[in-house]
Design an enzyme around this catalytic site. Structure first.
Site, PDB file in Angstrom:
ATOM      1  CD  GLU A 108      -1.560  -2.839 -33.380  1.00 37.17           C
ATOM      2  OE1 GLU A 108      -2.517  -2.446 -32.702  1.00 37.17           O
ATOM      3  OE2 GLU A 108      -1.327  -4.038 -33.596  1.00 37.17           O
ATOM      4  CG  ASP A 134     -27.831 -16.879 -52.194  1.00 38.33           C
ATOM      5  OD1 ASP A 134     -27.651 -18.043 -52.520  1.00 38.33           O
ATOM      6  OD2 ASP A 134     -27.191 -15.912 -52.624  1.00 38.33           O
ATOM      7  N   PRO A 174     -12.465  -2.870 -38.218  1.00 38.24           N
ATOM      8  CG  PRO A 174     -11.097  -3.868 -36.609  1.00 38.24           C
ATOM      9  CD  PRO A 174     -11.064  -3.099 -37.887  1.00 38.24           C
ATOM     10  NE  ARG A 196     -22.820 -16.215 -53.840  1.00 32.34           N
ATOM     11  CZ  ARG A 196     -24.100 -16.341 -53.576  1.00 32.34           C
ATOM     12  NH1 ARG A 196     -24.774 -15.328 -53.102  1.00 32.34           N
ATOM     13  NH2 ARG A 196     -24.716 -17.482 -53.762  1.00 32.34           N
TER      14      ARG A 196
HETATM   15  N1  ADE Z   1      -9.649  -5.361 -40.475  1.00 31.33           N
HETATM   16  C1  ADE Z   1      -9.307  -6.107 -39.402  1.00 31.33           C
HETATM   17  N2  ADE Z   1     -10.371  -6.686 -38.855  1.00 31.33           N
HETATM   18  C2  ADE Z   1     -11.451  -6.318 -39.610  1.00 31.33           C
HETATM   19  C3  ADE Z   1     -12.829  -6.583 -39.537  1.00 31.33           C
HETATM   20  N3  ADE Z   1     -13.365  -7.361 -38.591  1.00 31.33           N
HETATM   21  N4  ADE Z   1     -13.632  -6.041 -40.475  1.00 31.33           N
HETATM   22  C4  ADE Z   1     -13.114  -5.238 -41.428  1.00 31.33           C
HETATM   23  N5  ADE Z   1     -11.817  -4.934 -41.524  1.00 31.33           N
HETATM   24  C5  ADE Z   1     -10.983  -5.469 -40.623  1.00 31.33           C
END
Ligand code: ADE
Length: 234
Positions: free
Chosen positions: A114, A167, A87, A152
């Protein structure tokens, strides 16, 4: 295109590759999806891949040794890139998908628990990618989003009837509305213009619908589109 996924849960990746368009692309050799499990690289008899964080805190952290050894076992081709699903990464987009589709080999690192011991980042130096500002339990779903989206774009993955040309996002606009049989359903009619066989009118109708949809549903994209090089769209 070869995707090599480093994951503790290879079945999650295999499952998506067993259906529909992705199965066809995999079976026909247009793409090749291989998994590598760090658990097979532990030096510990209990096959431990994670441990508690130094300094305290919740959850478990992926240990560097099994992960890095697993990564090092992958034979790198010339035109290769390594991505880490996190994230904290740069946001994934259609533009990034286009860019990544030019690689011959994409190695994708998935985390769980984690997160990764920071030294995994320090040693491998992957490009970090996020699929959105929310946290999932692992990197496998993000990896699959990326594999699916890039696949794709590769010649041969989509048949003529599934063309990626129209698309959403390909030109910065959302897709136009689609209709199929019957002509009337619960009193709702297919727009007349789609039935008259006039391709020029159909094309214009669809373009106007794309603009309208984007303006209503994604004003941020619409602003970008008209301010870029399409001021005539206003
Ligand atoms: N791992 C956990 N959440 C994620 C996300 N939002 N994007 C990429 N990898 C992740």
């Amino acid at each position: 295109m070869r995707f090599e996924v480093v994951t503790l849960f290879p079945e999650l990746i295999a499952s998506h590759m067993s259906f529909s368009i992705m199965k066809r692309a995999n079976d026909s050799g247009i793409i090749d999806v291989i998994t590598h499990n760090p658990r097979n690289y532990t030096l510990d008899k209990h096959k431990k891949v994670d441990d508690t964080p130094y300094g305290g805190g919740a959850g478990m952290v992926l240990m560097p040794q099994p992960y890095v050894d697993c990564y090092n076992s992958i034979l790198k081709t010339k035109n290769s890139i390594t991505l880490m699903m996190t994230p904290q990464g740069e946001p994934f987009s259609d533009k990034l998908s286009d860019e990544l589709s030019s690689y011959q080999q994409i190695i994708i690192l998935c985390g769980h628990y984690e997160g990764f011991d920071e030294r995994i980042r320090d040693i491998i130096k992957p490009r970090e990618i996020s699929i959105g500002d929310y946290v999932l339990t692992g990197g496998e779903l993000p990896a699959l989003c990326i594999i699916d989206s890039i696949s794709r774009k590769i010649e041969g993955t989509l048949g003529k009837i599934e063309s990626a040309h129209d698309d959403s996002f390909t030109e910065g606009l959302l897709e136009y509305p689609q209709y199929t049989k019957p002509r009337i359903y619960q009193g709702l009619k297919v727009p007349e213009v789609l039935l008259n066989g006039n391709h020029k009118m159909i094309e214009e109708f669809r373009f106007q619908q794309k603009l309208l949809r984007t303006k209503n549903k994604r004003p941020d994209l619409y602003e970008k589109y008209i301010n870029k090089d399409n001021p005539s769209a206003t």
